[in-house]
Design an enzyme around this catalytic site. Structure first.
Site, PDB file in Angstrom:
ATOM      1  N   LYS A 140       0.829  -1.209   0.000  1.00 50.63           N
ATOM      2  CA  LYS A 140       0.000   0.000   0.000  1.00 50.63           C
ATOM      3  C   LYS A 140       0.865   1.262   0.000  1.00 50.63           C
ATOM      4  O   LYS A 140       0.584   2.212  -0.713  1.00 50.63           O
ATOM      5  CB  LYS A 140      -0.948   0.028   1.215  1.00 50.63           C
ATOM      6  CG  LYS A 140      -1.927  -1.139   1.271  1.00 50.63           C
ATOM      7  CD  LYS A 140      -2.991  -0.931   2.331  1.00 50.63           C
ATOM      8  CE  LYS A 140      -2.442  -0.947   3.755  1.00 50.63           C
ATOM      9  NZ  LYS A 140      -1.947  -2.284   4.168  1.00 50.63           N
ATOM     10  N   ARG A 146      -9.391   0.955   9.378  1.00 47.65           N
ATOM     11  CA  ARG A 146      -9.012  -0.428   9.696  1.00 47.65           C
ATOM     12  C   ARG A 146     -10.084  -1.125  10.511  1.00 47.65           C
ATOM     13  O   ARG A 146      -9.927  -2.306  10.832  1.00 47.65           O
ATOM     14  CB  ARG A 146      -7.733  -0.414  10.513  1.00 47.65           C
ATOM     15  CG  ARG A 146      -6.457  -0.780   9.767  1.00 47.65           C
ATOM     16  CD  ARG A 146      -5.313  -0.591  10.746  1.00 47.65           C
ATOM     17  NE  ARG A 146      -4.113  -1.287  10.410  1.00 47.65           N
ATOM     18  CZ  ARG A 146      -3.126  -0.780   9.676  1.00 47.65           C
ATOM     19  NH1 ARG A 146      -3.236   0.419   9.149  1.00 47.65           N
ATOM     20  NH2 ARG A 146      -2.023  -1.466   9.473  1.00 47.65           N
ATOM     21  N   ARG A 201      11.661  -7.359   4.017  1.00 49.55           N
ATOM     22  CA  ARG A 201      11.751  -5.915   4.236  1.00 49.55           C
ATOM     23  C   ARG A 201      12.507  -5.635   5.541  1.00 49.55           C
ATOM     24  O   ARG A 201      13.350  -4.747   5.608  1.00 49.55           O
ATOM     25  CB  ARG A 201      10.330  -5.331   4.294  1.00 49.55           C
ATOM     26  CG  ARG A 201      10.247  -3.869   4.676  1.00 49.55           C
ATOM     27  CD  ARG A 201       8.845  -3.311   4.449  1.00 49.55           C
ATOM     28  NE  ARG A 201       7.988  -3.392   5.621  1.00 49.55           N
ATOM     29  CZ  ARG A 201       6.689  -3.114   5.636  1.00 49.55           C
ATOM     30  NH1 ARG A 201       6.067  -2.756   4.530  1.00 49.55           N
ATOM     31  NH2 ARG A 201       5.982  -3.201   6.742  1.00 49.55           N
ATOM     32  N   ARG A 231      11.615  -1.944  11.161  1.00 47.04           N
ATOM     33  CA  ARG A 231      10.569  -1.316  11.944  1.00 47.04           C
ATOM     34  C   ARG A 231      10.294  -2.194  13.150  1.00 47.04           C
ATOM     35  O   ARG A 231      10.391  -3.411  13.051  1.00 47.04           O
ATOM     36  CB  ARG A 231       9.309  -1.266  11.067  1.00 47.04           C
ATOM     37  CG  ARG A 231       8.890   0.135  10.697  1.00 47.04           C
ATOM     38  CD  ARG A 231       7.835   0.113   9.633  1.00 47.04           C
ATOM     39  NE  ARG A 231       6.612  -0.558  10.052  1.00 47.04           N
ATOM     40  CZ  ARG A 231       5.533  -0.682   9.277  1.00 47.04           C
ATOM     41  NH1 ARG A 231       5.548  -0.180   8.065  1.00 47.04           N
ATOM     42  NH2 ARG A 231       4.468  -1.311   9.706  1.00 47.04           N
ATOM     43  N   ARG A 288      -0.553  -8.919  13.345  1.00 49.09           N
ATOM     44  CA  ARG A 288      -1.128  -7.930  12.432  1.00 49.09           C
ATOM     45  C   ARG A 288      -2.034  -8.592  11.397  1.00 49.09           C
ATOM     46  O   ARG A 288      -3.087  -8.055  11.040  1.00 49.09           O
ATOM     47  CB  ARG A 288      -0.010  -7.136  11.731  1.00 49.09           C
ATOM     48  CG  ARG A 288       0.576  -6.047  12.641  1.00 49.09           C
ATOM     49  CD  ARG A 288       2.009  -5.711  12.321  1.00 49.09           C
ATOM     50  NE  ARG A 288       2.218  -5.156  10.996  1.00 49.09           N
ATOM     51  CZ  ARG A 288       3.398  -5.151  10.375  1.00 49.09           C
ATOM     52  NH1 ARG A 288       4.463  -5.675  10.956  1.00 49.09           N
ATOM     53  NH2 ARG A 288       3.513  -4.613   9.196  1.00 49.09           N
TER      54      ARG A 288
END
Ligand code: ADP
Length: 192
Positions: free
Chosen positions: A13, A88, A127, A136, A147
């Site tokens: 996204k 969300r 990532r 992150r 998640r």
């Protein structure tokens, strides 16, 4: 154009939102980025959000709705925006609807970037491993599973709300990045 980019964590996204922002000159509103900035700045929102984000859970609706409400008032959103990571939950979607209704406007399109779970896990771990400044805080396997579970339980069920309005466009997020962009532009070009 007022858009929502919808999809699971790791769907791409953020990448596609940046391209949409550039092509259509829209403001890019990523609640994840806004919350991470609040955490770095040590604001009260940041203090509330940090632990929750690190655990992969959802920041309370009143917090995220407040963040979006403030942001959407800014001048650069007047001609349009692309929301990334919001709404969300169903209650966020209702709040967004009310916010826009008050301004006499509405969401024009929801771009749903869909990707299979196993591909998502692979991508996010990659990532994390490749991130130059270190991963992150929420890009690790345990948090990612959380998640994904949150996405399935709370976020995916929001889609029918927009499907009922006939504004959802499905895009295969497993195609190469440029192909995904091309598909999205094919959907959005006629709307501008
Ligand atoms: P991703 O889409 O890769 O999961 P984001 O950067 O969009 O990452 O979000 C990171 C975290 O920020 C989420 O796991 C959640 O804790 C919090 N967050 C972001 N947007 C929202 C939202 N709309 N509602 C609740 N929490 C949010």
């Amino acid at each position: 154009m007022k858009l929502i980019l919808f999809g699971p964590p790791g769907a791409g996204k953020g990448t596609q939102a940046a391209r949409i922002e550039a092509r259509y000159n829209l403001a890019h509103l990523s609640t994840g980025d806004m919350l991470r900035a609040a955490v770095r700045a040590g604001t009260s929102v940041g203090l509330q959000a940090k632990e929750i984000m690190d655990a992969g859970r959802l920041v309370p609706d009143d917090v995220t709705v407040g963040v979006v409400k403030d942001r959407i008032e800014r001048d650069d959103c007047h001609d349009g925006f692309v929301l990334d990571g919001f709404p969300r939950t169903f209650s966020q979607a209702k709040a967004l609807d009310a916010m826009l209704h008050e301004k006499g406007t509405r969401i024009d399109a929801v771009v749903f970037i869909d990707v299979d779970d196993d591909v998502l896990v692979e991508r996010i771990l990659k990532r994390a491993a490749e991130s130059p400044g270190g991963p992150r805080a929420d890009d690790n396997e345990a948090t990612l599973r959380a998640r994904l579970a949150v996405y399935r339980e709370h976020t995916k069920p929001v889609l029918p709300f927009y499907e009922g309005q006939g504004i959802v466009h499905h895009v295969d997020g497993m195609a190469p990045i440029d192909a995904v962009s091309t598909t999205i532009f094919g959907v959005l070009d006629p709307l501008r």
